[in-house]
Design an enzyme around this catalytic site. Structure first.
Site, mmCIF file in Angstrom:
data_model
loop_
_atom_site.group_PDB
_atom_site.id
_atom_site.type_symbol
_atom_site.label_atom_id
_atom_site.label_comp_id
_atom_site.label_asym_id
_atom_site.label_seq_id
_atom_site.Cartn_x
_atom_site.Cartn_y
_atom_site.Cartn_z
ATOM 1 N N LYS A 148 18.957 64.755 -6.142
ATOM 2 C CA LYS A 148 20.395 65.022 -5.964
ATOM 3 C C LYS A 148 21.174 63.988 -6.748
ATOM 4 C CE LYS A 148 22.969 67.973 -3.599
ATOM 5 N NZ LYS A 148 22.614 69.333 -3.173
HETATM 6 P P1 NAD Z 1 32.605 74.078 -2.699
HETATM 7 O O1 NAD Z 1 33.178 72.821 -3.234
HETATM 8 O O2 NAD Z 1 32.552 75.301 -3.551
HETATM 9 O O3 NAD Z 1 33.337 74.499 -1.327
HETATM 10 C C1 NAD Z 1 33.485 73.650 -0.229
HETATM 11 C C2 NAD Z 1 34.469 74.317 0.731
HETATM 12 O O4 NAD Z 1 34.493 73.595 1.961
HETATM 13 C C3 NAD Z 1 35.914 74.343 0.240
HETATM 14 O O5 NAD Z 1 36.539 75.550 0.675
HETATM 15 C C4 NAD Z 1 36.551 73.140 0.960
HETATM 16 O O6 NAD Z 1 37.958 73.268 1.099
HETATM 17 C C5 NAD Z 1 35.848 73.263 2.295
HETATM 18 N N1 NAD Z 1 35.795 72.044 3.098
HETATM 19 C C6 NAD Z 1 35.412 70.796 2.743
HETATM 20 N N2 NAD Z 1 35.488 69.955 3.797
HETATM 21 C C7 NAD Z 1 35.936 70.721 4.845
HETATM 22 C C8 NAD Z 1 36.198 70.468 6.199
HETATM 23 N N3 NAD Z 1 36.041 69.237 6.703
HETATM 24 N N4 NAD Z 1 36.639 71.492 6.990
HETATM 25 C C9 NAD Z 1 36.803 72.734 6.491
HETATM 26 N N5 NAD Z 1 36.542 73.044 5.219
HETATM 27 C C10 NAD Z 1 36.124 72.050 4.403
HETATM 28 O O7 NAD Z 1 31.105 73.684 -2.204
HETATM 29 P P2 NAD Z 1 29.865 74.649 -1.977
HETATM 30 O O8 NAD Z 1 29.055 74.685 -3.222
HETATM 31 O O9 NAD Z 1 30.326 75.897 -1.338
HETATM 32 O O10 NAD Z 1 29.014 73.774 -0.932
HETATM 33 C C11 NAD Z 1 29.312 73.772 0.466
HETATM 34 C C12 NAD Z 1 28.119 73.206 1.207
HETATM 35 O O11 NAD Z 1 26.968 74.004 0.934
HETATM 36 C C13 NAD Z 1 27.721 71.783 0.866
HETATM 37 O O12 NAD Z 1 27.176 71.172 2.018
HETATM 38 C C14 NAD Z 1 26.626 71.984 -0.162
HETATM 39 O O13 NAD Z 1 25.761 70.863 -0.255
HETATM 40 C C15 NAD Z 1 25.925 73.180 0.422
HETATM 41 N N6 NAD Z 1 25.111 73.956 -0.502
HETATM 42 C C16 NAD Z 1 25.631 74.485 -1.638
HETATM 43 C C17 NAD Z 1 24.829 75.251 -2.467
HETATM 44 C C18 NAD Z 1 25.376 75.938 -3.681
HETATM 45 O O14 NAD Z 1 24.610 76.713 -4.302
HETATM 46 N N7 NAD Z 1 26.614 75.739 -4.070
HETATM 47 C C19 NAD Z 1 23.479 75.441 -2.160
HETATM 48 C C20 NAD Z 1 22.972 74.882 -0.976
HETATM 49 C C21 NAD Z 1 23.806 74.154 -0.158
#
Ligand code: NAD
Length: 417
Positions: free
Chosen positions: A107
């Protein structure tokens, strides 16, 4: 303890300790898995648009390469810390093992506020970061991907910077790229699709169909937004969603396609016509069938776990539940589909992307989605079979399944000393 004070690496280690004991992991391997193989910290001078120089801190961590090259996203966020990146790298080791793709866990991250960077600043920051971590990444070493605050464009800059240094176009160095640069069909929605597949399997375990089930989703970014769309299209009723700016609800079900349009324009879900505002914290305790935390770590804690009314939690985010909350959810009969299984759809299609890049042969979307269903349902079945075998909860079941696979690779390889 407040959510921000919970150290995610310690949260990972707490689960690993329980799983290792139940599995009977030998002491040497336990010590290896509790540590991270390699951590790199870099300082990144960047010329800002106002003519001033800023120096940012970046990290790249490889927890394990026992089963193949390290694999894991790059996060841009003000809360990034070495321990957070170490935790996320370790979760990638377990996640790639749960879905049985030939990768280890890595990561990366940069401490910054991506919303305050111009496109040019973000590009210069990304390129300098890649130049600094050049020696430890590569298609056979460590393959980054998007995470919070980064996207396909960021990955295109990673590809270009790496390629300029090695003097050839190397598109297998990174996944989650734009389609025109060797990205894979189905990658953007892959994590959300994995949430859909595991939510359906979990409902089936409760003897209920997914169609008609009510859903609340925290976070409306890549994972939360795509999960909302796919669950909605599968006939589930998404009744509440939130993002950093607030939360909204509609008990009759939100029109997710219209909401996605609104969110793209307004940069938030709040203010959406056909919804009413709700207290963001109460989204997690809303009375629904399925709760999908898809934002960030440490959201379901010992302070709110007893109030969770969902029957199923499908962890779209990494580490949304603290170790203290686990037994409370278990006691209340909440079925938790753990992060290292529930959000593994992204890394699975990243694996497909890497394979396609190396083959130079690209698959149709239908083939990708079919293969994803196959990988995710196998992983789901294997996790629950392990859970039953060890008479534990699905999180520890998933850890044991992963531990067993990584330990097996380590035993074959032996220790080089
Ligand atoms: P992103 O940046 O596209 O979206 C994050 C979202 O969460 C946004 O809408 C933001 O406003 C919201 N957010 C952040 N903090 C918040 C809070 N305290 N309360 C409410 N909403 C909040 O990120 P993403 O890629 O969607 O990733 C989200 C999660 O999923 C992370 O934990 C990431 O590690 C995990 N993840 C992502 C992927 C991927 O393929 N993108 C894969 C596996 C896991």
């Amino acid at each position: 303890m407040s959510a921000t004070l919970i150290n995610p690496y310690e949260a990972m280690q707490a689960r690993l300790r329980v799983a290792a004991q139940l599995y009977g992991l030998d002491d040497a391997l336990f010590k290896v898995f509790m540590a991270t193989n390699r951590s790199m910290i870099v300082s990144l001078p960047v010329l800002m648009d106002n003519g001033q120089w800023e120096v940012f801190t970046g990290y790249r961590v490889q927890h394990s390469t026992a089963r193949g090259p390290a694999k894991g996203g790059i996060r841009y966020d003000l809360n990034v810390s070495l321990d957070e990146i170490k935790a996320l790298a370790a979760w990638m080791t377990w996640k790639t093992a749960v879905v049985d793709v030939p990768f280890g866990g890595g990561k990366g991250g940069i401490v910054c506020d991506p919303n305050r960077l111009s496109l040019g600043e973000k590009e210069r920051l990304t390129r300098r970061y890649v130049a600094e971590i050049m020696d430890i990444i590569g298609p056979d070493r460590d393959v980054p991907a998007p995470d919070m605050g980064t996207d396909a464009q960021t990955m295109a800059w990673v590809l270009d910077t790496y390629s300029m240094h090695v003097r050839r176009t190397e598109n297998a160095v990174v996944t989650g790229k734009p389609l025109g640069l060797g990205g894979s069909l189905g990658r953007t929605e892959a994590t959300g699709r994995g949430v859909l597949i595991t939510a359906r399997e979990a409902m089936q375990r409760l003897g209920k169909p997914l169609a008609g089930a009510t859903v609340a989703i925290q976070g409306f970014g890549n994972v939360g937004g795509q999960a909302a769309r796919l669950l909605h299209e599968a006939g589930a009723r998404v009744v509440a969603v939130s993002d950093l700016k607030g939360a909204i609800k509609n008990d009759r079900g939100l029109d997710i396609h219209a909401l996605m349009k609104h969110a793209a324009e307004a940069k938030t879900v709040t203010g959406f016509k056909g919804s009413e505002p709700m207290e963001p914290a109460s989204l997690l305790t809303h009375a629904v069938d399925i709760l999908v935390p898809a934002a960030t770590e440490n959201q379901i804690t010992e302070h709110n776990a007893a109030q969770v009314r969902a029957k199923i939690i499908v962890e779209g985010a990494n580490g949304p539940t603290t170790p203290e909350a686990d037994p409370i959810l278990l006691e209340h009969g909440v079925l938790v589909v753990p992060d290292i299984l529930a959000n593994a759809g992204g890394v699975t299609v990243s694996y497909f992307e890497w394979v396609q890049n190396r083959q130079g042969f690209y698959w149709r979307e239908r083939e990708i989605n079919e293969r994803l269903v196959d990988y995710m349902t196998h992983a789901f079945q294997a996790t629950f079979a392990t859970t039953d075998k060890y008479k534990t909860n699905p999180r520890i079941g998933a850890y044991i399944l992963a531990l067993d696979r990584v330990a097996q690779a380590m035993r074959y390889r032996g220790f080089y000393a």
